[in-house]
Design a protein around this motif. Structure first.
Motif, PDB file in Angstrom:
ATOM      1  N   LEU A  39      42.283 -23.079  11.332  1.00  0.00           N
ATOM      2  CA  LEU A  39      42.924 -23.490  10.092  1.00  0.00           C
ATOM      3  C   LEU A  39      44.175 -22.654   9.823  1.00  0.00           C
ATOM      4  CD1 LEU A  39      39.662 -24.006   8.031  1.00  0.00           C
ATOM      5  CD2 LEU A  39      40.962 -25.688   9.347  1.00  0.00           C
ATOM      6  N   SER A  62      44.076 -27.313  11.062  1.00  0.00           N
ATOM      7  CA  SER A  62      44.867 -27.476   9.839  1.00  0.00           C
ATOM      8  C   SER A  62      45.952 -28.517  10.094  1.00  0.00           C
ATOM      9  CB  SER A  62      45.522 -26.145   9.450  1.00  0.00           C
ATOM     10  OG  SER A  62      46.494 -25.768  10.402  1.00  0.00           O
ATOM     11  N   THR A  80      44.959 -27.926   4.506  1.00  0.00           N
ATOM     12  CA  THR A  80      44.525 -26.615   4.010  1.00  0.00           C
ATOM     13  C   THR A  80      45.052 -26.319   2.609  1.00  0.00           C
ATOM     14  OG1 THR A  80      46.340 -25.570   5.219  1.00  0.00           O
ATOM     15  CG2 THR A  80      44.179 -25.611   6.287  1.00  0.00           C
TER      16      THR A  80
END
Length: 125
Positions: A39, A62, A80
């Motif tokens: 992420l 992400s 995110t």
């Protein structure tokens, strides 16, 4: 910063947060994992995502930098910026995430390390 937040310190028993894993232990961790999450807010290629795909993990990435451009066909893509507000939807998506062996295989072939080295040698004087 959120990786070190109190929320991340109270994870369920079956979720393991890792800051660093020695190279010699990586394959074992990938093979014992159902998912691999990357992420990142900034990422140029995502070699670890490719490694995780090659060892059968469902990958979650992400929506930042180059990750979705390269891995969206084989990964669950998470925004995110809104992840905290939509945590229930994120968790539901994770529960349904499965590896995409076809897309993963295509990526592994496209970004094969031997091909990348050969191409680099072509480019060097």
């Amino acid at each position: 910063p959120w990786l070190h937040s109190p929320t991340m310190d109270s994870l369920p028993h079956n979720v393991v947060k890792r800051d660093y894993i020695p190279l010699a232990e990586l394959q074992q961790h990938y093979e014992s994992s159902r998912w691999y999450l990357q992420l990142s807010e900034s990422e140029s290629f995502g070699v670890a995502v490719l490694e995780a795909l090659s060892l059968g993990c469902a990958t979650v990435i992400s929506n930042k930098a180059a990750l979705p451009e390269i891995f969206a066909t084989a990964s669950l893509v998470i925004d995110t910026d809104t992840m905290r507000e939509n945590m229930d939807a994120v968790i539901d998506s994770l529960m349904d995430a499965r590896p995409n062996p076809t897309a993963g295989a295509e990526l592994l072939q496209r970004y094969d390390i031997a091909k990348r080295f050969a191409r680099l040698e072509e480019l060097l004087p």
